[in-house]
Design a protein around this motif. Sequence first.
Motif, PDB file in Angstrom:
ATOM      1  N   LYS A  32       0.856  -1.190   0.000  1.00 56.27           N
ATOM      2  CA  LYS A  32       0.000   0.000   0.000  1.00 56.27           C
ATOM      3  C   LYS A  32       0.887   1.234   0.000  1.00 56.27           C
ATOM      4  O   LYS A  32       2.065   1.146   0.365  1.00 56.27           O
ATOM      5  N   GLN A  33       0.318   2.362  -0.386  1.00 57.22           N
ATOM      6  CA  GLN A  33       1.066   3.624  -0.331  1.00 57.22           C
ATOM      7  C   GLN A  33       0.647   4.385   0.916  1.00 57.22           C
ATOM      8  O   GLN A  33      -0.519   4.664   1.097  1.00 57.22           O
ATOM      9  N   TRP A  34       1.592   4.657   1.775  1.00 62.44           N
ATOM     10  CA  TRP A  34       1.306   5.446   2.971  1.00 62.44           C
ATOM     11  C   TRP A  34       2.129   6.733   2.910  1.00 62.44           C
ATOM     12  O   TRP A  34       3.122   6.812   2.190  1.00 62.44           O
ATOM     13  N   LEU A  35       1.724   7.688   3.728  1.00 63.92           N
ATOM     14  CA  LEU A  35       2.569   8.880   3.852  1.00 63.92           C
ATOM     15  C   LEU A  35       3.615   8.591   4.920  1.00 63.92           C
ATOM     16  O   LEU A  35       3.337   7.876   5.894  1.00 63.92           O
ATOM     17  N   CYS A  36       4.811   9.176   4.727  1.00 64.98           N
ATOM     18  CA  CYS A  36       5.940   8.846   5.598  1.00 64.98           C
ATOM     19  C   CYS A  36       5.611   9.035   7.080  1.00 64.98           C
ATOM     20  O   CYS A  36       5.978   8.205   7.895  1.00 64.98           O
ATOM     21  N   HIS A  37       4.883  10.136   7.404  1.00 64.81           N
ATOM     22  CA  HIS A  37       4.642  10.370   8.838  1.00 64.81           C
ATOM     23  C   HIS A  37       3.775   9.278   9.456  1.00 64.81           C
ATOM     24  O   HIS A  37       3.902   8.957  10.623  1.00 64.81           O
ATOM     25  N   ASP A  38       2.884   8.645   8.622  1.00 66.88           N
ATOM     26  CA  ASP A  38       2.084   7.527   9.129  1.00 66.88           C
ATOM     27  C   ASP A  38       2.976   6.308   9.361  1.00 66.88           C
ATOM     28  O   ASP A  38       2.802   5.584  10.344  1.00 66.88           O
ATOM     29  N   VAL A  39       3.917   6.093   8.437  1.00 66.19           N
ATOM     30  CA  VAL A  39       4.855   4.969   8.588  1.00 66.19           C
ATOM     31  C   VAL A  39       5.654   5.166   9.877  1.00 66.19           C
ATOM     32  O   VAL A  39       5.831   4.230  10.655  1.00 66.19           O
ATOM     33  N   GLN A  40       6.100   6.431  10.077  1.00 65.65           N
ATOM     34  CA  GLN A  40       6.881   6.730  11.283  1.00 65.65           C
ATOM     35  C   GLN A  40       6.071   6.443  12.536  1.00 65.65           C
ATOM     36  O   GLN A  40       6.584   5.857  13.496  1.00 65.65           O
ATOM     37  N   ALA A  41       4.805   6.843  12.507  1.00 63.25           N
ATOM     38  CA  ALA A  41       3.933   6.629  13.672  1.00 63.25           C
ATOM     39  C   ALA A  41       3.771   5.130  13.931  1.00 63.25           C
ATOM     40  O   ALA A  41       3.859   4.676  15.075  1.00 63.25           O
ATOM     41  N   ALA A  42       3.561   4.353  12.843  1.00 66.41           N
ATOM     42  CA  ALA A  42       3.370   2.901  12.976  1.00 66.41           C
ATOM     43  C   ALA A  42       4.635   2.258  13.547  1.00 66.41           C
ATOM     44  O   ALA A  42       4.560   1.384  14.403  1.00 66.41           O
ATOM     45  N   CYS A  43       5.807   2.702  13.051  1.00 66.28           N
ATOM     46  CA  CYS A  43       7.075   2.157  13.535  1.00 66.28           C
ATOM     47  C   CYS A  43       7.255   2.504  15.002  1.00 66.28           C
ATOM     48  O   CYS A  43       7.774   1.715  15.769  1.00 66.28           O
ATOM     49  N   CYS A  44       6.812   3.718  15.365  1.00 64.25           N
ATOM     50  CA  CYS A  44       6.918   4.191  16.740  1.00 64.25           C
ATOM     51  C   CYS A  44       6.106   3.276  17.653  1.00 64.25           C
ATOM     52  O   CYS A  44       6.551   2.893  18.730  1.00 64.25           O
ATOM     53  N   ASN A  45       4.908   2.896  17.170  1.00 65.57           N
ATOM     54  CA  ASN A  45       4.040   2.014  17.961  1.00 65.57           C
ATOM     55  C   ASN A  45       4.671   0.638  18.126  1.00 65.57           C
ATOM     56  O   ASN A  45       4.537   0.012  19.173  1.00 65.57           O
ATOM     57  N   SER A  46       5.318   0.153  17.056  1.00 64.87           N
ATOM     58  CA  SER A  46       5.935  -1.174  17.153  1.00 64.87           C
ATOM     59  C   SER A  46       7.291  -1.106  17.854  1.00 64.87           C
ATOM     60  O   SER A  46       8.010  -2.098  17.913  1.00 64.87           O
ATOM     61  N   LYS A  47       7.634   0.094  18.347  1.00 66.41           N
ATOM     62  CA  LYS A  47       8.854   0.324  19.132  1.00 66.41           C
ATOM     63  C   LYS A  47      10.145  -0.048  18.382  1.00 66.41           C
ATOM     64  O   LYS A  47      11.103  -0.529  18.961  1.00 66.41           O
ATOM     65  N   HIS A  48      10.128   0.134  17.089  1.00 64.13           N
ATOM     66  CA  HIS A  48      11.363  -0.053  16.313  1.00 64.13           C
ATOM     67  C   HIS A  48      12.116   1.267  16.315  1.00 64.13           C
ATOM     68  O   HIS A  48      11.511   2.307  16.174  1.00 64.13           O
ATOM     69  N   ASP A  49      13.410   1.171  16.497  1.00 62.46           N
ATOM     70  CA  ASP A  49      14.188   2.411  16.418  1.00 62.46           C
ATOM     71  C   ASP A  49      14.351   2.772  14.941  1.00 62.46           C
ATOM     72  O   ASP A  49      14.935   2.030  14.164  1.00 62.46           O
ATOM     73  N   LEU A  78       4.723  -3.787   7.926  1.00 62.05           N
ATOM     74  CA  LEU A  78       3.743  -2.936   8.615  1.00 62.05           C
ATOM     75  C   LEU A  78       2.315  -3.415   8.345  1.00 62.05           C
ATOM     76  O   LEU A  78       1.415  -3.186   9.140  1.00 62.05           O
ATOM     77  N   LEU A  79       2.150  -4.071   7.176  1.00 65.11           N
ATOM     78  CA  LEU A  79       0.800  -4.621   6.901  1.00 65.11           C
ATOM     79  C   LEU A  79       0.780  -6.051   7.421  1.00 65.11           C
ATOM     80  O   LEU A  79       1.741  -6.794   7.239  1.00 65.11           O
ATOM     81  N   PRO A  80      -0.311  -6.442   8.073  1.00 63.84           N
ATOM     82  CA  PRO A  80      -0.388  -7.847   8.515  1.00 63.84           C
ATOM     83  C   PRO A  80      -0.725  -8.756   7.335  1.00 63.84           C
ATOM     84  O   PRO A  80      -1.472  -8.362   6.440  1.00 63.84           O
ATOM     85  N   CYS A  81      -0.103  -9.944   7.321  1.00 64.39           N
ATOM     86  CA  CYS A  81      -0.407 -10.912   6.251  1.00 64.39           C
ATOM     87  C   CYS A  81      -1.864 -11.354   6.419  1.00 64.39           C
ATOM     88  O   CYS A  81      -2.344 -11.519   7.546  1.00 64.39           O
ATOM     89  N   THR A  82      -2.556 -11.525   5.311  1.00 64.84           N
ATOM     90  CA  THR A  82      -3.961 -11.948   5.383  1.00 64.84           C
ATOM     91  C   THR A  82      -4.104 -13.297   4.695  1.00 64.84           C
ATOM     92  O   THR A  82      -3.115 -13.851   4.188  1.00 64.84           O
ATOM     93  N   SER A  83      -5.339 -13.731   4.626  1.00 65.08           N
ATOM     94  CA  SER A  83      -5.594 -15.005   3.936  1.00 65.08           C
ATOM     95  C   SER A  83      -5.224 -14.887   2.459  1.00 65.08           C
ATOM     96  O   SER A  83      -4.884 -15.860   1.805  1.00 65.08           O
ATOM     97  N   GLU A  84      -5.281 -13.681   1.957  1.00 63.55           N
ATOM     98  CA  GLU A  84      -4.896 -13.411   0.554  1.00 63.55           C
ATOM     99  C   GLU A  84      -3.475 -13.893   0.295  1.00 63.55           C
ATOM    100  O   GLU A  84      -3.165 -14.466  -0.749  1.00 63.55           O
ATOM    101  N   CYS A  85      -2.603 -13.598   1.260  1.00 61.36           N
ATOM    102  CA  CYS A  85      -1.197 -13.987   1.145  1.00 61.36           C
ATOM    103  C   CYS A  85      -1.102 -15.500   1.022  1.00 61.36           C
ATOM    104  O   CYS A  85      -0.365 -16.022   0.179  1.00 61.36           O
ATOM    105  N   ASP A  86      -1.885 -16.206   1.882  1.00 60.91           N
ATOM    106  CA  ASP A  86      -1.845 -17.662   1.885  1.00 60.91           C
ATOM    107  C   ASP A  86      -2.255 -18.206   0.525  1.00 60.91           C
ATOM    108  O   ASP A  86      -1.587 -19.070  -0.038  1.00 60.91           O
ATOM    109  N   ILE A  87      -3.378 -17.615  -0.001  1.00 54.04           N
ATOM    110  CA  ILE A  87      -3.890 -18.090  -1.299  1.00 54.04           C
ATOM    111  C   ILE A  87      -2.843 -17.853  -2.380  1.00 54.04           C
ATOM    112  O   ILE A  87      -2.541 -18.737  -3.172  1.00 54.04           O
TER     113      ILE A  87
END
Length: 376
Positions: free
Chosen positions: A232-249, A262-271
Amino acid sequence: MSLWCLPPVPADICHGPVPAPNPEFTLKPKKKKSIQQSCETPGSPCSPCQEIVLRQCLGQHIGTEQMMVCSNRTPFSCSNLCGNLLQCRNHYCQKSCHAIIDRSLILDGYAISNVTPESCEECTLPCQKERSPACPHPCPLPCHVKNCPPCKVLIKRSCHCGTMVHVFECALYNSMFEEEQQQARSCGGPCHRKLPNCTHLCPETCHPGKCPSPEKCSKKVTVRCVCLHLKKQWLCHDVQAACCNSKHDMREISRSQFGIGLLPCTSECDIACKKKTTNPEVHQRKITMMEDKAKPALLPKGRKRREHKQEIKRSSKLEKQVFQVITLTAQKWLLIATMVVLLLVFAYFGYHGLFWLSDWMNEVEARRLKNRYPRI
Ligand SMILES: [Zn+2]
Ligand SMILES: [Zn+2]
Ligand SMILES: [Zn+2]
Ligand SMILES: [Zn+2]
Ligand SMILES: [Zn+2]
Ligand SMILES: [Zn+2]
Ligand SMILES: [Zn+2]
Ligand SMILES: [Zn+2]
């Protein structure tokens, strides 16, 4: 009483002829004899004036006056240095007390016509003034009266982003206020320093200090799931926020790993994986591999760099060894080949040379015999 007596010095310098006391105003009896000598006989020369006076030294220094008999006009120097302000108006004369050329030659009541006045020292020092505006460059002029000329030395200052170096005239740069200096140093181009929280470069115009609000970076980032199937296309500040939540430096995530997982694998991935591999276990393995791959990116940068350096060292050592072996072998073969060629050349020329020598000797012998017995 006439003033006919001609004193040896002008009347305004010496006390001059002293008229005889007026008997009407003289206290009687006069016990003490006046030191002053009157000219008793008009027209005759005065006897030397015995009045005690204070005389100044040649340099007219204060506090060095000496008591002297008025008629004693021997000039004297005191023990002080001259101390007269020099023409440079910055330094004082260091000569010992002397008569100064531009002062009146008549000092405190006596003529020093028999003394040749001396000029004060000439200042030969370089300019020692502090420059204005202050700078570390010395003034190029010798010691002078007026203000120093503006400093023309060229100074280099890099722009804030480090892309280019400006050259300023020292006086011009130092006469600016700090804000003006900062403005003058900007190259006007984009800052382009790497932002601390993401992989992007600062979009601001070349500016002093830290890059403003790196957490508001609005560049587009492709985020993916761990198996890289979803994106997916995200804006950088959203990526930063997500990384911040996952406590990655953020500083330890490499460019290639930025936004991955950052995206969780879904059943789509499995298929999708089933379609490709028909085996969900392989998909799982792929995910583990991807996670493993992502791990080194999270290693401390220093360790990664050290490992990389060691690897480079090892491989370059091996390369060196191989190169040495190759060179040694090549040298050996070259030597053998040269020796063989030399042997062949010697053999060839040696063999033919013997024939040629015997022919030549035969010819010489025949010629000799012919000369000795021409009729035969
Ligand atoms: Zn003096
Ligand atoms: Zn001077
Ligand atoms: Zn002097
Ligand atoms: Zn300067
Ligand atoms: Zn100067
Ligand atoms: Zn710049
Ligand atoms: Zn910046
Ligand atoms: Zn960014």
